[in-house]
Design a protein around this motif. Structure first.
Motif, PDB file in Angstrom:
ATOM      1  N   PHE A  19      -0.425   2.875  -8.707  1.00 29.71           N
ATOM      2  CA  PHE A  19       0.028   1.486  -8.682  1.00 29.71           C
ATOM      3  C   PHE A  19       0.904   1.126  -7.483  1.00 29.71           C
ATOM      4  O   PHE A  19       1.279  -0.032  -7.326  1.00 29.71           O
ATOM      5  CB  PHE A  19       0.808   1.172  -9.959  1.00 29.71           C
ATOM      6  CG  PHE A  19      -0.020   1.309 -11.216  1.00 29.71           C
ATOM      7  CD1 PHE A  19      -1.008   0.374 -11.505  1.00 29.71           C
ATOM      8  CD2 PHE A  19       0.181   2.364 -12.090  1.00 29.71           C
ATOM      9  CE1 PHE A  19      -1.773   0.489 -12.654  1.00 29.71           C
ATOM     10  CE2 PHE A  19      -0.580   2.486 -13.242  1.00 29.71           C
ATOM     11  CZ  PHE A  19      -1.560   1.551 -13.526  1.00 29.71           C
ATOM     12  N   PHE A  20       1.240   2.097  -6.640  1.00 26.33           N
ATOM     13  CA  PHE A  20       2.121   1.808  -5.503  1.00 26.33           C
ATOM     14  C   PHE A  20       1.440   0.830  -4.543  1.00 26.33           C
ATOM     15  O   PHE A  20       0.304   1.015  -4.140  1.00 26.33           O
ATOM     16  CB  PHE A  20       2.460   3.106  -4.754  1.00 26.33           C
ATOM     17  CG  PHE A  20       3.577   2.947  -3.752  1.00 26.33           C
ATOM     18  CD1 PHE A  20       4.880   3.242  -4.120  1.00 26.33           C
ATOM     19  CD2 PHE A  20       3.328   2.506  -2.471  1.00 26.33           C
ATOM     20  CE1 PHE A  20       5.917   3.104  -3.195  1.00 26.33           C
ATOM     21  CE2 PHE A  20       4.342   2.356  -1.553  1.00 26.33           C
ATOM     22  CZ  PHE A  20       5.650   2.669  -1.911  1.00 26.33           C
ATOM     23  N   ARG A  21       2.166  -0.232  -4.212  1.00 22.85           N
ATOM     24  CA  ARG A  21       1.672  -1.243  -3.260  1.00 22.85           C
ATOM     25  C   ARG A  21       2.471  -1.118  -1.959  1.00 22.85           C
ATOM     26  O   ARG A  21       3.695  -1.171  -1.974  1.00 22.85           O
ATOM     27  CB  ARG A  21       1.818  -2.653  -3.835  1.00 22.85           C
ATOM     28  CG  ARG A  21       1.021  -2.878  -5.121  1.00 22.85           C
ATOM     29  CD  ARG A  21       0.922  -4.375  -5.426  1.00 22.85           C
ATOM     30  NE  ARG A  21       2.241  -4.982  -5.563  1.00 22.85           N
ATOM     31  CZ  ARG A  21       2.910  -5.089  -6.707  1.00 22.85           C
ATOM     32  NH1 ARG A  21       2.393  -4.614  -7.833  1.00 22.85           N
ATOM     33  NH2 ARG A  21       4.102  -5.674  -6.750  1.00 22.85           N
ATOM     34  N   TRP A  22       1.766  -1.022  -0.844  1.00 23.14           N
ATOM     35  CA  TRP A  22       2.418  -0.819   0.445  1.00 23.14           C
ATOM     36  C   TRP A  22       2.918  -2.130   1.044  1.00 23.14           C
ATOM     37  O   TRP A  22       3.685  -2.102   2.013  1.00 23.14           O
ATOM     38  CB  TRP A  22       1.456  -0.133   1.405  1.00 23.14           C
ATOM     39  CG  TRP A  22       1.245   1.304   1.036  1.00 23.14           C
ATOM     40  CD1 TRP A  22       0.466   1.788   0.023  1.00 23.14           C
ATOM     41  CD2 TRP A  22       1.854   2.455   1.652  1.00 23.14           C
ATOM     42  NE1 TRP A  22       0.547   3.160  -0.028  1.00 23.14           N
ATOM     43  CE2 TRP A  22       1.380   3.595   0.957  1.00 23.14           C
ATOM     44  CE3 TRP A  22       2.725   2.618   2.714  1.00 23.14           C
ATOM     45  CZ2 TRP A  22       1.771   4.880   1.307  1.00 23.14           C
ATOM     46  CZ3 TRP A  22       3.124   3.900   3.063  1.00 23.14           C
ATOM     47  CH2 TRP A  22       2.637   5.011   2.359  1.00 23.14           C
ATOM     48  N   GLU A  23       2.497  -3.255   0.509  1.00 26.74           N
ATOM     49  CA  GLU A  23       2.920  -4.552   1.061  1.00 26.74           C
ATOM     50  C   GLU A  23       3.650  -5.344   0.010  1.00 26.74           C
ATOM     51  O   GLU A  23       3.427  -5.167  -1.179  1.00 26.74           O
ATOM     52  CB  GLU A  23       1.700  -5.325   1.556  1.00 26.74           C
ATOM     53  CG  GLU A  23       0.911  -4.588   2.640  1.00 26.74           C
ATOM     54  CD  GLU A  23      -0.296  -5.395   3.094  1.00 26.74           C
ATOM     55  OE1 GLU A  23      -0.398  -6.577   2.740  1.00 26.74           O
ATOM     56  OE2 GLU A  23      -1.130  -4.811   3.802  1.00 26.74           O
TER      57      GLU A  23
ATOM     58  N   GLY B 219       7.414   0.784  -5.631  1.00 20.86           N
ATOM     59  CA  GLY B 219       6.101   0.310  -5.211  1.00 20.86           C
ATOM     60  C   GLY B 219       5.518  -0.784  -6.067  1.00 20.86           C
ATOM     61  O   GLY B 219       4.442  -1.301  -5.753  1.00 20.86           O
ATOM     62  N   THR B 220       6.217  -1.170  -7.139  1.00 16.26           N
ATOM     63  CA  THR B 220       5.673  -2.202  -8.026  1.00 16.26           C
ATOM     64  C   THR B 220       6.598  -3.399  -8.205  1.00 16.26           C
ATOM     65  O   THR B 220       6.141  -4.494  -8.491  1.00 16.26           O
ATOM     66  CB  THR B 220       5.376  -1.613  -9.421  1.00 16.26           C
ATOM     67  OG1 THR B 220       6.548  -0.978  -9.930  1.00 16.26           O
ATOM     68  CG2 THR B 220       4.256  -0.579  -9.335  1.00 16.26           C
TER      69      THR B 220
ATOM     70  N   LYS C  98       4.403  -0.721   5.691  1.00  9.02           N
ATOM     71  CA  LYS C  98       3.112  -1.191   6.192  1.00  9.02           C
ATOM     72  C   LYS C  98       2.884  -0.729   7.626  1.00  9.02           C
ATOM     73  O   LYS C  98       1.780  -0.283   7.987  1.00  9.02           O
ATOM     74  CB  LYS C  98       3.057  -2.715   6.113  1.00  9.02           C
ATOM     75  CG  LYS C  98       1.752  -3.309   6.597  1.00  9.02           C
ATOM     76  CD  LYS C  98       1.793  -4.830   6.498  1.00  9.02           C
ATOM     77  CE  LYS C  98       0.497  -5.446   7.020  1.00  9.02           C
ATOM     78  NZ  LYS C  98       0.537  -6.929   6.931  1.00  9.02           N
TER      79      LYS C  98
ATOM     80  N   ARG D 151       9.639  -1.371   1.904  1.00  6.47           N
ATOM     81  CA  ARG D 151       8.407  -2.084   1.556  1.00  6.47           C
ATOM     82  C   ARG D 151       8.569  -3.585   1.771  1.00  6.47           C
ATOM     83  O   ARG D 151       7.679  -4.250   2.296  1.00  6.47           O
ATOM     84  CB  ARG D 151       8.061  -1.783   0.095  1.00  6.47           C
ATOM     85  CG  ARG D 151       6.857  -2.538  -0.435  1.00  6.47           C
ATOM     86  CD  ARG D 151       6.451  -1.981  -1.789  1.00  6.47           C
ATOM     87  NE  ARG D 151       5.620  -2.926  -2.506  1.00  6.47           N
ATOM     88  CZ  ARG D 151       6.028  -3.673  -3.518  1.00  6.47           C
ATOM     89  NH1 ARG D 151       7.271  -3.553  -3.965  1.00  6.47           N
ATOM     90  NH2 ARG D 151       5.221  -4.524  -4.105  1.00  6.47           N
TER      91      ARG D 151
END
Length: 256
Positions: free
Chosen positions: A252-256, A169-170, A100, A94
């Motif tokens: 809540f997982f963020r890909w960036e 992811g956080t 991404k 990530r």
């Protein structure tokens, strides 16, 4: 003249199952080539099993030490791969933008996560086979229902995968690296893997008993050491952790 035949290009994405299989194979190769991951997934569980089965350091109760230790080490192997290893690897993917870019490929994001899950399962199969062979060499005598063992391992994998993906992811990659290793050490000591939970104060036992590593190691021990039936209580704890962890990771997982 235009050549038409079997070598005519056919633009378009490969079938989805083929893409997932190719990504899963890549994820597995990358995991097995990583020295830190091999240390967590293979070396540490193996050393713990051999050391504590051979040296009388911890009071594991009546019977052979390996009969108590083998189920706990199998649970530790699941945690090391599904939680610690996956959290660290995904966290750095990530950070460097790998997720991404993969998310923009023809492989859908859920397909990528499916491939990661398949990679974890393949690695766990290798771990279980290796540790089982070593445990048998040390005199292990397992009992119980293989289906119950499989169910425990699958639910344990789901629970730890959800928590690992949530962390990756956080948090930032460096924070994930530190937190995942810290949690691994804490649960190794206090999760009933090597030290029986009844060696802890009664108040601590109630808290430690609902942790996923405790439920997995205790459930495996009930089946493999004591020959009990399906440990529904431990399965219920793992199911709650799996649903909560995977739902939180998906939210809540963020890909960036």
């Amino acid at each position: 003249m235009t050549a038409v035949g079997t070598y005519t290009p056919k633009p378009g994405a490969a079938p989805l199952p083929r893409m997932i299989a190719a990504q899963a194979a890549l994820e597995t190769r990358m995991l097995l080539r990583n020295g830190e991951q091999l240390l967590l997934t293979v070396v540490i569980p193996t050393l713990l099993l051999v050391l504590f089965s051979s040296v009388d350091v911890v009071d594991t109760g009546a019977g052979k030490a390996v009969d108590f230790l083998a189920p706990g080490v199998l649970a530790l192997a699941v945690m090391s791969t599904a939680f610690t290893g996956q959290a660290i690897a995904t966290g750095f993917e990530r950070r460097y933008g790998v997720l991404k870019r993969l998310g923009a490929s023809p492989l859908p994001r859920w397909g990528l996560m499916t491939a990661k899950t398949a990679s974890v399962l393949v690695t766990e199969v290798l771990q279980v086979v290796l540790l089982t062979v070593i445990a048998f060499a040390l005199g292990w005598s397992p009992h119980g229902n293989p289906f119950a063992v499989l169910l425990l391992l699958l639910l344990g994998t789901a629970a730890f995968s959800g928590l690992g993906l949530l962390m990756a992811g956080t948090l930032k990659a460096e924070a994930t690296l530190a937190a995942a290793n810290l949690v691994f050490l804490l649960l190794l000591v206090g999760g009933g893997v090597i030290v029986p939970l009844d060696k802890f104060p009664s108040g601590a036992q109630d808290v430690l008993g609902v942790l996923p590593i405790s439920a997995l190691s205790d459930g495996l021990r009930e089946v493999l050491q004591h020959g009990a039936g399906t440990p529904w209580g431990d399965l219920g704890i793992l199911a709650v952790w799996a649903v909560a962890g995977l739902a939180a990771a998906g939210r809540f997982f963020r890909w960036e």
